[in-house]
Design a protein around this motif. Sequence first.
Motif, PDB file in Angstrom:
ATOM      1  N   UNK A 475      -4.104 -31.761  13.477  1.00  0.00           N
ATOM      2  CA  UNK A 475      -3.015 -30.968  13.059  1.00  0.00           C
ATOM      3  C   UNK A 475      -3.450 -29.945  11.929  1.00  0.00           C
ATOM      4  N   UNK A 476      -2.736 -29.052  11.281  1.00  0.00           N
ATOM      5  CA  UNK A 476      -3.443 -28.495  10.174  1.00  0.00           C
ATOM      6  C   UNK A 476      -3.735 -29.199   8.977  1.00  0.00           C
ATOM      7  N   UNK A 477      -4.678 -28.911   8.264  1.00  0.00           N
ATOM      8  CA  UNK A 477      -5.487 -27.618   8.193  1.00  0.00           C
ATOM      9  C   UNK A 477      -6.475 -27.244   9.391  1.00  0.00           C
ATOM     10  N   UNK A 478      -7.027 -28.386  10.166  1.00  0.00           N
ATOM     11  CA  UNK A 478      -7.822 -28.439  11.148  1.00  0.00           C
ATOM     12  C   UNK A 478      -7.492 -27.686  12.316  1.00  0.00           C
ATOM     13  N   UNK A 479      -8.427 -26.854  12.966  1.00  0.00           N
ATOM     14  CA  UNK A 479      -7.973 -25.991  13.912  1.00  0.00           C
ATOM     15  C   UNK A 479      -8.797 -26.484  15.239  1.00  0.00           C
ATOM     16  N   UNK A 480      -8.070 -26.778  16.306  1.00  0.00           N
ATOM     17  CA  UNK A 480      -8.700 -27.311  17.538  1.00  0.00           C
ATOM     18  C   UNK A 480      -8.840 -26.314  18.672  1.00  0.00           C
ATOM     19  N   UNK A 481      -8.420 -25.059  18.485  1.00  0.00           N
ATOM     20  CA  UNK A 481      -8.618 -24.153  19.293  1.00  0.00           C
ATOM     21  C   UNK A 481      -8.089 -22.809  18.994  1.00  0.00           C
ATOM     22  N   UNK A 482      -8.147 -21.930  20.213  1.00  0.00           N
ATOM     23  CA  UNK A 482      -7.433 -20.422  20.048  1.00  0.00           C
ATOM     24  C   UNK A 482      -6.746 -20.318  21.272  1.00  0.00           C
ATOM     25  N   UNK A 483      -5.299 -19.799  21.150  1.00  0.00           N
ATOM     26  CA  UNK A 483      -4.519 -19.144  22.228  1.00  0.00           C
ATOM     27  C   UNK A 483      -4.430 -17.788  22.316  1.00  0.00           C
ATOM     28  N   UNK A 484      -4.220 -17.186  23.313  1.00  0.00           N
ATOM     29  CA  UNK A 484      -3.954 -15.804  23.693  1.00  0.00           C
ATOM     30  C   UNK A 484      -2.318 -15.721  23.932  1.00  0.00           C
ATOM     31  N   UNK A 485      -1.553 -14.895  22.957  1.00  0.00           N
ATOM     32  CA  UNK A 485      -0.239 -15.008  23.335  1.00  0.00           C
ATOM     33  C   UNK A 485       0.166 -13.296  23.836  1.00  0.00           C
ATOM     34  N   UNK A 509     -12.316 -22.280  12.512  1.00  0.00           N
ATOM     35  CA  UNK A 509     -11.685 -21.560  11.442  1.00  0.00           C
ATOM     36  C   UNK A 509     -10.740 -20.452  11.821  1.00  0.00           C
ATOM     37  N   UNK A 510     -10.426 -19.867  11.190  1.00  0.00           N
ATOM     38  CA  UNK A 510      -9.485 -18.746  11.739  1.00  0.00           C
ATOM     39  C   UNK A 510     -10.012 -17.684  12.603  1.00  0.00           C
ATOM     40  N   UNK A 511      -9.425 -17.140  13.562  1.00  0.00           N
ATOM     41  CA  UNK A 511     -10.146 -16.612  14.564  1.00  0.00           C
ATOM     42  C   UNK A 511     -10.011 -15.189  14.260  1.00  0.00           C
ATOM     43  N   UNK A 512     -10.832 -14.435  14.548  1.00  0.00           N
ATOM     44  CA  UNK A 512     -10.789 -12.786  14.267  1.00  0.00           C
ATOM     45  C   UNK A 512     -11.277 -12.037  15.580  1.00  0.00           C
ATOM     46  N   UNK A 513     -10.474 -11.164  15.822  1.00  0.00           N
ATOM     47  CA  UNK A 513     -10.472 -10.126  16.751  1.00  0.00           C
ATOM     48  C   UNK A 513     -11.459  -8.975  16.437  1.00  0.00           C
ATOM     49  N   UNK A 514     -12.369  -8.715  17.376  1.00  0.00           N
ATOM     50  CA  UNK A 514     -13.328  -7.446  17.160  1.00  0.00           C
ATOM     51  C   UNK A 514     -13.270  -6.681  18.309  1.00  0.00           C
ATOM     52  N   UNK A 515     -12.651  -5.490  18.336  1.00  0.00           N
ATOM     53  CA  UNK A 515     -12.307  -4.516  19.480  1.00  0.00           C
ATOM     54  C   UNK A 515     -13.842  -3.904  19.665  1.00  0.00           C
ATOM     55  N   UNK A 516     -14.349  -3.915  20.916  1.00  0.00           N
ATOM     56  CA  UNK A 516     -15.485  -3.312  21.454  1.00  0.00           C
ATOM     57  C   UNK A 516     -15.624  -1.890  21.070  1.00  0.00           C
ATOM     58  N   UNK A 517     -14.635  -1.089  21.302  1.00  0.00           N
ATOM     59  CA  UNK A 517     -14.689   0.284  20.943  1.00  0.00           C
ATOM     60  C   UNK A 517     -13.433   0.725  20.036  1.00  0.00           C
ATOM     61  N   UNK A 518     -13.657   0.270  18.649  1.00  0.00           N
ATOM     62  CA  UNK A 518     -12.344   0.299  17.829  1.00  0.00           C
ATOM     63  C   UNK A 518     -12.160   1.984  17.493  1.00  0.00           C
ATOM     64  N   UNK A 519     -12.854   2.746  17.956  1.00  0.00           N
ATOM     65  CA  UNK A 519     -12.362   4.308  17.728  1.00  0.00           C
ATOM     66  C   UNK A 519     -12.103   5.019  19.047  1.00  0.00           C
ATOM     67  N   UNK A 520     -12.013   4.143  20.106  1.00  0.00           N
ATOM     68  CA  UNK A 520     -11.613   4.793  21.506  1.00  0.00           C
ATOM     69  C   UNK A 520     -10.203   4.643  21.569  1.00  0.00           C
ATOM     70  N   UNK A 521      -9.496   5.763  21.533  1.00  0.00           N
ATOM     71  CA  UNK A 521      -7.930   5.557  21.869  1.00  0.00           C
ATOM     72  C   UNK A 521      -7.548   5.267  23.510  1.00  0.00           C
ATOM     73  N   UNK A 522      -8.434   5.303  24.203  1.00  0.00           N
ATOM     74  CA  UNK A 522      -8.323   4.820  25.647  1.00  0.00           C
ATOM     75  C   UNK A 522      -8.652   3.455  25.946  1.00  0.00           C
ATOM     76  N   UNK A 523      -9.220   2.740  25.087  1.00  0.00           N
ATOM     77  CA  UNK A 523      -9.694   1.466  25.309  1.00  0.00           C
ATOM     78  C   UNK A 523      -8.447   0.678  25.037  1.00  0.00           C
TER      79      UNK A 523
END
Length: 561
Positions: A475-485, A509-523
């Motif tokens: 349980x919290x504060x331990x993090x056992x995985x990540x889900x995508x919603x 720990x907390x996941x973080x999303x890193x965009x591959x092409x953050x300044x590409x509006x078509x991504x």
Amino acid sequence: MDAFSSSFLSTLTPSTKLRSPVITTTLRSTSPSPFYAPLPYISSVRIEEKPPTSTTTTKTSHPPPSQSPKAWPPPAPSYASPSVGAKKRVEPRLSTMIFNTFDDIINNFIDPPLRPSVDPKHVLSHNFAPVDELPPTPCEFLPRGPYHLFDGDGMLHSIRISKGKATLCSRYVKTYKYSIENQMGSPVFPNVFSGFNGLTAAATRGALSAVRILSGEFNPANGIGLANTSLALFGNRLYALGESDLPYSIRLTSQGDIQTLGRIDFDGKLFMSMTAHPKIDDDTGEAFAFRYGPVPPYLTYFHFDANGNKQPDVPIFSMTRPSFLHDFAITKKYAIFADIQIGMNPMDMIIGGGSPVGTDPAKVPRIGIIPRYAKDESEIRWFDVPGFNLIHAINAWDEDDGNAIVLLAPNILSVEHTLERMDLVHALVEKVRIDLRTGLVTRHPISARNLDFAVLNPAYVAKKNKYVYAAVGDPMPKIAGVVKLDVSKGERQECTVGSRMYGPGCFGGEPFFVAKEPQNPEADEDDGYVVSYVHNENTGESRVPYGFHGLFVRESDLNKL
């Protein structure tokens, strides 16, 4: 070292090259000094951008604010010293030894750490135990009195991966409080969550602190709080944040070291403190924030322009009681605040011997909505939302031509356990819709799992998003995985579309999303990576203590700091 969670949750291109990442995650640690408590750490991630495959939008860079950081104490050469564990200590004055004797009496006889939630032997065990500072390095003690999970000083962890090699660095945020206590080898100012357990403890610790201040050992005008919760990048500055103090400016050197540049008050325009969760609008470069406290106005809203210049305060007097406002949300038109059942409760401290921060089960939670660029609170509207206790907001957006607002956030069930027994808390992610014309509030759950520390593609802050990446409490504060919603799904549907559990004995720990092409509006919104620290409790691999929040900073942005 196993520093990343698997990135399979996102749509990836196999040919994409990840360079110079520095994962930023706030964790906890403790100074080797006998008095220090574990701290949150922060790490940051650097990616060297490659030319996008399609049309990109060019953004104009802005110069940073003119204010020079105020460092306490001035940066010392030891920041980049190759030695580990070497600490310079001044010989304690007679007054300090006398004060420490009184402190020991308080901790041993007046207010010993009897409850597990403030017992350092319990709180600082296993992978919550402290670690020492670490200078840039190739990858090959307990507090005397009560200590709460939220009370540690901040430590920043950064990991840089370049040309197939990883470099890790761990440094404390040199806040004024940390620097003075580190020099003296003893605490000088009590912490909020563990320093005021009952009237007797509060009175004795408060009196001792007052004597220390009068004797010249500590100047509260230079800061009394921590920078242990999160990181933010705006106005070409990187900040370490904790809601008990002002932001501290941080710099990453070309060698991968972390330096604390100083405490920032934005040319005297920012007072006392600021939230650790400002919201950055990727389209405008603006940052939106607030502060809260135990005296009116209990809530003050403000924002920063794209150059990092603070705009005037908007005091919110319609919040009539002090509330625990850890986070909030913004849309393109509004700022959204949650007045929850956790707040300042001095009577519970006086009568029940507990913390001054507690819960009020009779209080009806409500959501306040104010125009994003409001000059005053005249247009704020409050909506009762029974049973909805928001600690972390995920995102919000406008709908129906601005006549409705949608908010995504975990609702903390059994909120009375939030500060004492986090392992009993269940965070149910909900989608809340408020019709501004009728006042109708509708809610439905997104997933039945225990989820928190949820993130999204930063380009979608304040805009309608489809995907959310959330940490699974076990349980919290331990993090056992990540889900995508997939939060675009209809009501009463399980929105989980992907998951990665770390395995037996492995927690992250907390996941973080890193965009591959953050300044590409078509991504695509989910075209990128999900990163996190992961620790194997069975083998001891990736020894980064569990903690709070993080950030990813691109190479081009680091070069502007």
